[in-house]
Design an enzyme around this catalytic site. Structure first.
Site, PDB file in Angstrom:
ATOM      1  N   CYS A   1       0.834  -1.187   0.000  1.00  0.00           N
ATOM      2  CA  CYS A   1       0.000   0.000   0.000  1.00  0.00           C
ATOM      3  C   CYS A   1       0.872   1.242   0.000  1.00  0.00           C
ATOM      4  O   CYS A   1       1.881   1.304   0.698  1.00  0.00           O
ATOM      5  CB  CYS A   1      -0.953   0.087   1.185  1.00  0.00           C
ATOM      6  SG  CYS A   1      -2.115  -1.265   1.279  1.00  0.00           S
TER       7      CYS A   1
ATOM      8  N   ARG B   1       4.205  -0.347  -4.653  1.00  0.00           N
ATOM      9  CA  ARG B   1       3.928  -0.885  -3.317  1.00  0.00           C
ATOM     10  C   ARG B   1       2.644  -1.711  -3.278  1.00  0.00           C
ATOM     11  O   ARG B   1       2.363  -2.390  -2.289  1.00  0.00           O
ATOM     12  CB  ARG B   1       3.803   0.258  -2.314  1.00  0.00           C
ATOM     13  CG  ARG B   1       5.045   1.090  -2.187  1.00  0.00           C
ATOM     14  CD  ARG B   1       4.830   2.207  -1.194  1.00  0.00           C
ATOM     15  NE  ARG B   1       4.614   1.687   0.131  1.00  0.00           N
ATOM     16  CZ  ARG B   1       5.579   1.389   0.986  1.00  0.00           C
ATOM     17  NH1 ARG B   1       6.824   1.565   0.645  1.00  0.00           N
ATOM     18  NH2 ARG B   1       5.305   0.922   2.174  1.00  0.00           N
TER      19      ARG B   1
ATOM     20  N   TRP C   1      -2.698  -2.816  -1.700  1.00  0.00           N
ATOM     21  CA  TRP C   1      -2.346  -4.234  -1.842  1.00  0.00           C
ATOM     22  C   TRP C   1      -3.229  -4.946  -0.835  1.00  0.00           C
ATOM     23  O   TRP C   1      -3.034  -4.832   0.374  1.00  0.00           O
ATOM     24  CB  TRP C   1      -0.865  -4.432  -1.535  1.00  0.00           C
ATOM     25  CG  TRP C   1      -0.371  -5.819  -1.835  1.00  0.00           C
ATOM     26  CD1 TRP C   1       0.116  -6.269  -3.018  1.00  0.00           C
ATOM     27  CD2 TRP C   1      -0.290  -6.919  -0.924  1.00  0.00           C
ATOM     28  NE1 TRP C   1       0.481  -7.596  -2.907  1.00  0.00           N
ATOM     29  CE2 TRP C   1       0.247  -8.016  -1.636  1.00  0.00           C
ATOM     30  CE3 TRP C   1      -0.633  -7.110   0.414  1.00  0.00           C
ATOM     31  CZ2 TRP C   1       0.458  -9.271  -1.053  1.00  0.00           C
ATOM     32  CZ3 TRP C   1      -0.432  -8.355   1.004  1.00  0.00           C
ATOM     33  CH2 TRP C   1       0.122  -9.418   0.260  1.00  0.00           C
TER      34      TRP C   1
ATOM     35  N   ASN D   1      -1.928   2.061   5.607  1.00  0.00           N
ATOM     36  CA  ASN D   1      -1.040   0.993   5.160  1.00  0.00           C
ATOM     37  C   ASN D   1      -0.685   0.168   6.385  1.00  0.00           C
ATOM     38  O   ASN D   1      -0.186   0.719   7.371  1.00  0.00           O
ATOM     39  CB  ASN D   1       0.222   1.622   4.535  1.00  0.00           C
ATOM     40  CG  ASN D   1       1.329   0.609   4.303  1.00  0.00           C
ATOM     41  OD1 ASN D   1       1.058  -0.574   4.145  1.00  0.00           O
ATOM     42  ND2 ASN D   1       2.564   1.070   4.281  1.00  0.00           N
ATOM     43  N   GLY D   2      -0.985  -1.136   6.351  1.00  0.00           N
ATOM     44  CA  GLY D   2      -0.699  -1.978   7.513  1.00  0.00           C
ATOM     45  C   GLY D   2      -1.897  -2.862   7.809  1.00  0.00           C
ATOM     46  O   GLY D   2      -2.794  -2.997   6.982  1.00  0.00           O
TER      47      GLY D   2
ATOM     48  N   GLU E   1      17.554 -17.717  -7.333  1.00  0.00           N
ATOM     49  CA  GLU E   1      17.177 -16.353  -7.714  1.00  0.00           C
ATOM     50  C   GLU E   1      16.710 -16.319  -9.181  1.00  0.00           C
ATOM     51  O   GLU E   1      15.755 -15.609  -9.510  1.00  0.00           O
ATOM     52  CB  GLU E   1      18.376 -15.403  -7.479  1.00  0.00           C
ATOM     53  CG  GLU E   1      18.187 -13.965  -7.918  1.00  0.00           C
ATOM     54  CD  GLU E   1      17.035 -13.223  -7.260  1.00  0.00           C
ATOM     55  OE1 GLU E   1      16.456 -13.723  -6.280  1.00  0.00           O
ATOM     56  OE2 GLU E   1      16.699 -12.130  -7.755  1.00  0.00           O
TER      57      GLU E   1
ATOM     58  N   LYS F   1      13.054 -14.998 -10.243  1.00  0.00           N
ATOM     59  CA  LYS F   1      12.856 -13.901 -11.202  1.00  0.00           C
ATOM     60  C   LYS F   1      11.875 -14.323 -12.278  1.00  0.00           C
ATOM     61  O   LYS F   1      10.958 -13.601 -12.616  1.00  0.00           O
ATOM     62  CB  LYS F   1      14.163 -13.544 -11.891  1.00  0.00           C
ATOM     63  CG  LYS F   1      15.107 -12.479 -11.486  1.00  0.00           C
ATOM     64  CD  LYS F   1      14.726 -11.204 -10.880  1.00  0.00           C
ATOM     65  CE  LYS F   1      13.892 -11.268  -9.654  1.00  0.00           C
ATOM     66  NZ  LYS F   1      14.450 -10.885  -8.404  1.00  0.00           N
TER      67      LYS F   1
ATOM     68  N   GLU G   1       8.291 -14.729 -10.898  1.00  0.00           N
ATOM     69  CA  GLU G   1       7.708 -13.449 -10.465  1.00  0.00           C
ATOM     70  C   GLU G   1       7.118 -12.662 -11.628  1.00  0.00           C
ATOM     71  O   GLU G   1       6.043 -12.103 -11.511  1.00  0.00           O
ATOM     72  CB  GLU G   1       8.795 -12.559  -9.834  1.00  0.00           C
ATOM     73  CG  GLU G   1       9.066 -12.804  -8.376  1.00  0.00           C
ATOM     74  CD  GLU G   1      10.141 -11.858  -7.849  1.00  0.00           C
ATOM     75  OE1 GLU G   1       9.936 -11.312  -6.754  1.00  0.00           O
ATOM     76  OE2 GLU G   1      11.194 -11.661  -8.502  1.00  0.00           O
TER      77      GLU G   1
ATOM     78  N   HIS H   1      17.388 -36.307  -7.064  1.00  0.00           N
ATOM     79  CA  HIS H   1      16.520 -36.749  -5.960  1.00  0.00           C
ATOM     80  C   HIS H   1      15.077 -36.281  -6.162  1.00  0.00           C
ATOM     81  O   HIS H   1      14.349 -36.101  -5.196  1.00  0.00           O
ATOM     82  CB  HIS H   1      17.081 -36.234  -4.638  1.00  0.00           C
ATOM     83  CG  HIS H   1      18.445 -36.755  -4.342  1.00  0.00           C
ATOM     84  ND1 HIS H   1      18.692 -38.069  -4.043  1.00  0.00           N
ATOM     85  CD2 HIS H   1      19.651 -36.142  -4.356  1.00  0.00           C
ATOM     86  CE1 HIS H   1      19.989 -38.259  -3.854  1.00  0.00           C
ATOM     87  NE2 HIS H   1      20.601 -37.104  -4.042  1.00  0.00           N
TER      88      HIS H   1
ATOM     89  N   LYS I   1       6.344  -4.550  -3.750  1.00  0.00           N
ATOM     90  CA  LYS I   1       7.779  -4.344  -3.574  1.00  0.00           C
ATOM     91  C   LYS I   1       8.166  -4.384  -2.105  1.00  0.00           C
ATOM     92  O   LYS I   1       9.210  -4.894  -1.726  1.00  0.00           O
ATOM     93  CB  LYS I   1       8.137  -2.986  -4.173  1.00  0.00           C
ATOM     94  CG  LYS I   1       9.605  -2.655  -4.086  1.00  0.00           C
ATOM     95  CD  LYS I   1      10.282  -2.880  -5.407  1.00  0.00           C
ATOM     96  CE  LYS I   1      11.762  -2.899  -5.310  1.00  0.00           C
ATOM     97  NZ  LYS I   1      12.333  -4.095  -5.903  1.00  0.00           N
TER      98      LYS I   1
END
Ligand code: G6P
Length: 615
Positions: A2, A27, A75, A101-102, A488, A492, A495, A511, A610
């Site tokens: 947010c 955000r 968000w 926000n929260g 990573e 990427k 995402e 395995h 983010k």
């Protein structure tokens, strides 16, 4: 999570709010809204599911007029992203508008009490409960003004918040508060700006005040800025000067922030090394370590906590610290660490890695470690962020603002800082002799140039992206220092392209993941000439024997892997520890181009944010 913006001054608030919201869209971007108080005393309130542009389209050219306003980009946490759950939320009488926000954790209990007192709620949000609570307190006591009522209300709240409140009856003031979610107040000439981070503010003023946890602020055109804690202690505002440059938050001719940020890496890594890696003096200067030399020398153990991409940087750091400093290291997901009962105390150094410096779980982990007596060393990109302020010591990554939701330049800057720290501590503890220390310094100083050279491979990587863009799954493999690079790489790709991808240590492939390999499965392998080269070559053969497609990152001049792999991408030779700074770049470019070809929203992928300020 947010984004919050606010303005109080003499200019028209609406254009400022919209511009600010677009800067903060990284955000959260599932709905957006604004409330502007007009000179006629009427609140103009618009909300819409979707992005800021959807809000503008919905408003059909209606431009609210007034010089006090708040805006929000959401968000979703409580309730789906729709028009009704979008912020700002209004009090029952429509007099107050609030953005948040929260998460208000006890919102349910508060809501029940308020419903019993006759309040009606329209949304599923915790935020609407908070604005009704302030209204209730305001109405129940004539002695309280909005500032006081907000302060009293926040004493009843459990959870995290950054809020801004506008009251129709008070056109010259704006009430703000924060706990665990960031809030910055910009001080202009007869005007105030408010935002979740400094990016919407930098254009207008460099003077900011970072609100601390459990502080409530009133900005007023007549009396300026006043801050109190929620327990009613007076706080003297500390004005900080922003160092951020405007260009750093604009696309600068690139199609996406992510691409710009990928290309910025030669410079951002060099910025991170500058002044710290002193080749001429044969020394590394890291203030956060230099100032606590004994502590680093005596440390029994390092515990690294982080989330997401930062956690991958932590994994690479584990190898570096063990290799260079011979010190035991544990790497933990902050969210797991904080909910265990970890054995930690004096003599332990906890390294918290966070691009934003606001990630809720990482913040909670450092608070716990501090309580138990550990020293907290924070590695953050955002200057003045909560984690940087709550750490005992630390180092900034100096990568500049990272706006694309998928982290790229912040990750490599984290690796650069961690390399400097590990080498510095290695020398301090006597684990690195002078020769190796000097060799590592020279090698590290050459990385920005080698990263620059990798950018030339973009057309080649784009072709590989074209070939594999329709793969439903992908496997990323690596060993040693390049195992976290594989993790990573997979992160990427998933995402931003939404292709299912998994990262594995190459040896673990047999395995389980090997069962997935067939001619439709691209396998991206880091096969650079390092201590694990021969073993990785065997893994490549195992993939090829099962018909898999191999795309290998190799060291320049390699011929063995080239003869086996379907595609190869060459990176320059470097010390094993620094190869991740190179091998990660082709994966970033590959994910980027696949996502573009699939017409994904590269900078703002679905469902992500983010800065994850909820737990
Ligand atoms: C989010 C971001 C990731 C980031 C992670 C940790 O998930 O989308 O890019 O790696 O949070 O964030 P931090 O700011 O603590 O590094």
């Amino acid at each position: 999570m947010c984004g919050i913006v606010g303005y109080l001054g003499e200019k028209e608030a609406f254009p400022l709010l919209i511009k600010g919201l677009k800067r903060l869209e990284y955000r959260g971007y599932d709905s957006a809204g604004i409330a502007v108080l007009g000179d006629d005393g009427k609140l103009q309130h618009h909300r819409r599911k979707g992005k800021v542009d959807d809000l503008l389209a919905h408003m059909e050219g209606r431009v609210p007029s007034g010089s006090l306003g708040i805006g929000h980009t959401r968000w979703a946490t409580h309730g789906p992203p729709n028009d009704v759950n979008a912020h700002p939320h209004l009090s029952g009488d429509g007099q107050l508008a609030l953005i948040h926000n929260g998460i208000i954790e006890n919102y349910h209990a508060l809501k029940e009490t308020l419903v019993a007192r006759g309040h009606t709620f329209y949304s599923d949000t915790d935020t609407e409960v908070l604005v009704h609570l302030i209204e209730e307190i305001l109405k129940s006591s004539e002695d309280l003004d909005l500032f006081e009522a907000t302060r009293v209300a926040l004493n009843e709240v459990v959870g995290a918040y950054a809020i801004a409140v506008v009251d129709v009856a008070r056109p010259g003031e704006l009430i703000l508060a924060r706990k665990s979610s960031p809030l910055v107040i910009g001080i202009g000439d007869g005007e105030f700006f408010v935002a979740s981070d400094a990016t919407p503010i930098i254009e207008y003023t460099k003077n900011v005040v970072y609100l601390e946890d459990e502080e409530v602020a009133k900005v007023s055109l007549s009396s300026g800025l006043k801050i109190r804690t929620i327990k009613n202690h007076r706080v003297t505002p500390v004005i900080t000067e922003l160092e951020m440059a405007m260009e750093s938050i604009e696309k600068g001719g690139y199609e996406h922030f992510m691409l710009k940020e990928i290309h910025e890496q030669p410079r951002s890594i060099a910025d991170c090394l500058r002044g710290r890696l002193r080749l001429g003096h044969g020394a590394i200067r890291m203030a956060g370590i230099d100032d606590h030399q004994q502590m680093w020398t005596d440390a029994q153990r390092l515990i690294i906590v982080a989330c997401g991409t930062s956690w991958h940087a932590g994994l690479i750091a584990e190898y570096m610290f063990e290799d260079f400093a011979r010190i035991p290291v544990e790497v933990e997901y902050a969210s797991e660490f904080r909910y265990r009962n970890p054995v930690i105390g004096e003599g332990d150094i906890l390294i918290a890695i966070s691009q934003s410096g606001e990630t809720a779980d990482t913040l909670a982990a450092i608070r716990m470690a501090k309580e138990k007596g550990a020293h907290v060393f924070g590695i953050c990109n955002v200057v003045g962020s909560s984690i940087s302020r709550e750490s005992h010591s630390g180092a900034y990554t100096h990568a500049g603002p990272e706006i694309g939701v998928a982290s790229t330049k912040a990750f490599t800057a984290q690796l650069a800082v961690l390399a400097l720290c590990a080498i510095r501590v290695g020398r301090l503890r006597g684990a690195l002799d002078e020769q190796r220390f000097n060799r590592l310094m020279v090698d590290l100083s050459g990385i920005p140039e080698k990263v620059e050279a990798l950018m030339q491979l973009e057309p080649e990587i784009e072709k590989i992206a074209e070939e594999f863009k329709n793969a439903p799954n992908a496997l990323f493999l690596g060993r040693g220092y390049n195992f976290p690079v594989a993790l990573e790489g997979a992160l990427k790709l998933k995402e931003i392209s939404y292709i299912h991808a998994e990262g594995y240590p190459a040896a673990e492939m047999k395995h389980g993941p090997i069962a997935l390999i067939d001619e439709n499965m691209p396998v991206f392998i880091v096969a650079t000439k390092d201590a694990h080269y021969d073993k990785v070559v065997s893994n490549i053969q195992e993939v090829k024997a099962r018909g898999g497609k191999v795309i290998a990152i190799v060291t320049a001049g390699d011929s063995e892997v080239k003869s086996m792999a379907d595609k190869t991408i060459e990176v320059h030779r470097a010390d094993d520890a620094f190869v991740p700074l190179l091998s990660t770049i082709p994966f970033q470019l590959l994910s980027y181009h696949i996502a573009v070809k699939l017409e994904r929203n590269v900078d703002q992928p679905r469902n992500l944010a983010k800065s994850v300020t909820v737990e």
